[in-house]
Write an enzyme that holds these catalytic residues in place. Structure first.
Site, PDB file in Angstrom:
ATOM      1  CB  THR A  88      -0.407  -1.289   4.117  1.00  0.00           C
ATOM      2  OG1 THR A  88      -0.010  -2.662   4.242  1.00  0.00           O
ATOM      3  CG2 THR A  88       0.583  -0.564   3.214  1.00  0.00           C
ATOM      4  CB  VAL A  89      -4.341  -1.960   7.981  1.00  0.00           C
ATOM      5  CG1 VAL A  89      -5.363  -2.988   8.447  1.00  0.00           C
ATOM      6  CG2 VAL A  89      -3.365  -1.621   9.118  1.00  0.00           C
ATOM      7  NE  ARG A  95     -11.530   3.190  11.556  1.00  0.00           N
ATOM      8  CZ  ARG A  95     -10.657   3.703  10.693  1.00  0.00           C
ATOM      9  NH1 ARG A  95      -9.458   3.120  10.524  1.00  0.00           N
ATOM     10  NH2 ARG A  95     -10.948   4.786  10.009  1.00  0.00           N
ATOM     11  NE  ARG A  96     -10.115  -7.955  12.815  1.00  0.00           N
ATOM     12  CZ  ARG A  96     -10.190  -9.134  12.179  1.00  0.00           C
ATOM     13  NH1 ARG A  96     -10.481  -9.162  10.877  1.00  0.00           N
ATOM     14  NH2 ARG A  96     -10.013 -10.256  12.828  1.00  0.00           N
ATOM     15  N   GLY A  97      -7.030  -2.617  15.422  1.00  0.00           N
ATOM     16  CA  GLY A  97      -5.881  -2.351  16.283  1.00  0.00           C
ATOM     17  C   GLY A  97      -4.552  -2.841  15.752  1.00  0.00           C
ATOM     18  CG  LEU A  98      -4.483  -5.608  12.568  1.00  0.00           C
ATOM     19  CD1 LEU A  98      -4.654  -6.147  11.157  1.00  0.00           C
ATOM     20  CD2 LEU A  98      -4.007  -6.711  13.512  1.00  0.00           C
ATOM     21  CG  LEU A  99      -0.977   1.926  12.651  1.00  0.00           C
ATOM     22  CD1 LEU A  99       0.382   1.580  12.058  1.00  0.00           C
ATOM     23  CD2 LEU A  99      -1.602   3.109  11.936  1.00  0.00           C
ATOM     24  CB  SER A 100      -2.541   0.362  17.951  1.00  0.00           C
ATOM     25  OG  SER A 100      -3.313   1.482  17.564  1.00  0.00           O
ATOM     26  CE1 TYR A 128       1.797   6.119  11.015  1.00  0.00           C
ATOM     27  CE2 TYR A 128       1.046   7.680   9.355  1.00  0.00           C
ATOM     28  CZ  TYR A 128       1.417   6.406   9.715  1.00  0.00           C
ATOM     29  OH  TYR A 128       1.403   5.408   8.778  1.00  0.00           O
ATOM     30  CG  PHE A 418      11.816   7.850   4.676  1.00  0.00           C
ATOM     31  CD1 PHE A 418      11.229   7.226   5.766  1.00  0.00           C
ATOM     32  CD2 PHE A 418      12.145   9.194   4.779  1.00  0.00           C
ATOM     33  CE1 PHE A 418      11.006   7.925   6.944  1.00  0.00           C
ATOM     34  CE2 PHE A 418      11.926   9.904   5.959  1.00  0.00           C
ATOM     35  CZ  PHE A 418      11.360   9.272   7.037  1.00  0.00           C
TER      36      PHE A 418
END
Length: 418
Positions: A88-89, A95-100, A128, A418
């Site tokens: 999650t973000v 849009r700040r690159g956290l998932l990446s 993904y 999962f």
């Protein structure tokens, strides 16, 4: 304008679990604060080093977790997988690159550990693919119109000498793990279930404050062997004319023989007051509709992508599975993240075994690591992907040859979320 402070992406300590859990609930639009007993139960999932968070001024604003998993491939072998979940973000930090950043850290660690693939169930389709994941299995849910099935409402049980028994959660925890192991060892796309899975599925450990205990039924063959099991719930809906209009909802159904599958579906359609059965997520080529005298009584409710795979080691992934025919193929695999990829020669022998080695030979097919994942378990067609422009033939007929090698007679299926 004031500049934004740098966000700290790091491994979550156990003492930060409650804050991390709150951020995850916010990301999934769930009630942020959990009862203390539910929070304590969820701590059982915490594994040191496998939960990541992004922190802004000490507050968790993004979450990511992975855990060790085994994935069954074509032929029945298993490979170690990095199962990704709880991603999650928070809406304030998109849009700040956290998932990446979290994904890159996790996949690098998985590669270092020696995992062959990473897996996940995607909440949204577009996210993904940019990390090298491709949809490797799909799933279908049917709604059965019970009165239309053509089944005899006077039926009292299986006609093959077997029997169905209602059991409780303790019985499921005793009988279920062995049954599931028998299924997943033969089902490409299936993943393992640990002890915690069975405890939470039966309510011994409760991850949700609104947990509702399901009904459980077991099918035993004429010889007394457990060959199938189902967990289901039912609503309480009555029409204005005092007619029962209840729907049974299958949480999960596993079986190792067609006889067990048939008996369990017929059982669900025989429960008094039930006029509809929601099947839960099944294999797209499930036998279910044709277990009914009128297959049209089972209408497709939803069909969608399910298990996504990210290949981390092309050689081990292609050598782990078996093949439908003898032949060879040179694949040019592009991986923008640099985790795997290159040019590989796949050789399949008449007995189904495969070998894969790097090569300097000219490529027959060029594709991304995500498209290779989509083909790997045998569900998709290289000819279709070529028509869509997602696979490029470097030699005429190579896509058709890839299908002859890679596709399977039954489609892969992952019974779990999962």
């Amino acid at each position: 304008m004031t500049s934004r402070p740098a966000l700290d992406v790091r491994t979550v300590a156990e003492s930060e679990f409650a804050d991390w859990q709150r951020a995850m609930n916010i990301g999934f639009l769930r009630e942020p604060t959990l009862p203390e007993d539910v929070l304590d139960a969820r701590r059982a999932q915490f594994t040191a080093g496998r939960s990541t968070g992004a922190f802004d001024g000490g507050r968790c604003v993004a979450t990511f977790r992975s855990f060790a998993q085994e994935l069954t491939v074509v032929g029945g072998a298993t490979v170690p997988a990095d199962a990704v979940t709880n991603v999650t973000v928070s809406p304030t930090h998109r849009r700040r690159g956290l998932l990446s950043r979290m994904m890159e850290q996790d996949l690098a660690a998985a590669k270092e550990r020696g995992d062959v693939v990473a897996t996940l169930i995607a909440a949204e389709y577009p996210i993904y693919g940019r990390y090298g994941f491709g949809p490797a299995t799909s799933a279908t849910e049917w709604t059965i119109d019970v009165p239309r099935t053509g089944l005899d409402p006077r039926r009292s049980g299986p006609e093959d000498g077997g029997r169905i028994d209602l059991v409780d959660g303790e019985d499921v925890r005793k009988l279920g793990p062995d049954l599931h192991e028998r299924l997943r060892r033969r089902q490409p796309g299936a993943v393992d279930r640990d002890e915690l899975w069975w405890r939470t599925a039966t309510g011994e450990v409760r991850f949700h404050p609104t947990f509702r205990e399901p009904f459980h039924a077991v099918y035993r063959s004429a010889g007394g062997e457990v060959e199938g099991m189902v967990a289901y719930t039912a609503d309480d809906h009555w029409g204005d004319a005092k007619q029962p209009l209840n729907t049974a909802r299958v949480k999960w159904l596993i079986a190792v023989t067609p006889a067990a599958e048939r008996a369990l579906w017929h059982y669900l359609c025989s429960v008094d007051w039930v006029v509809a059965v929601r099947t839960g997520w099944r294999a797209p080529d499930d036998l279910l509709p044709h277990f009914l005298p009128d297959p049209r009584a089972a209408a497709v409710t939803t069909q969608a992508d399910w298990l996504w795979v990210r290949i981390l080691d092309v050689v081990r992934a292609l050598e782990a599975r078996t093949y439908q025919a003898a032949g060879s193929l040179v694949l040019e695999v592009a991986d923008g993240a640099g985790l795997t990829g290159g040019r590989f020669r796949l050789e399949a022998s008449a007995d189904g075994a495969g070998s894969c080695v790097p090569t300097a030979e000219g490529a027959d097919l060029t594709l991304s690591v995500a498209e290779l994942a989509t083909l790997w378990l045998g569900d998709e067609s290289a000819v279709r992907l070529a028509a869509l422009g997602r696979v490029r033939e470097e030699r005429a007929g190579a896509a058709r040859q890839a299908d002859a090698l890679l596709r399977t007679s039954r489609r892969p299926w992952c019974p779990d979320i999962f």
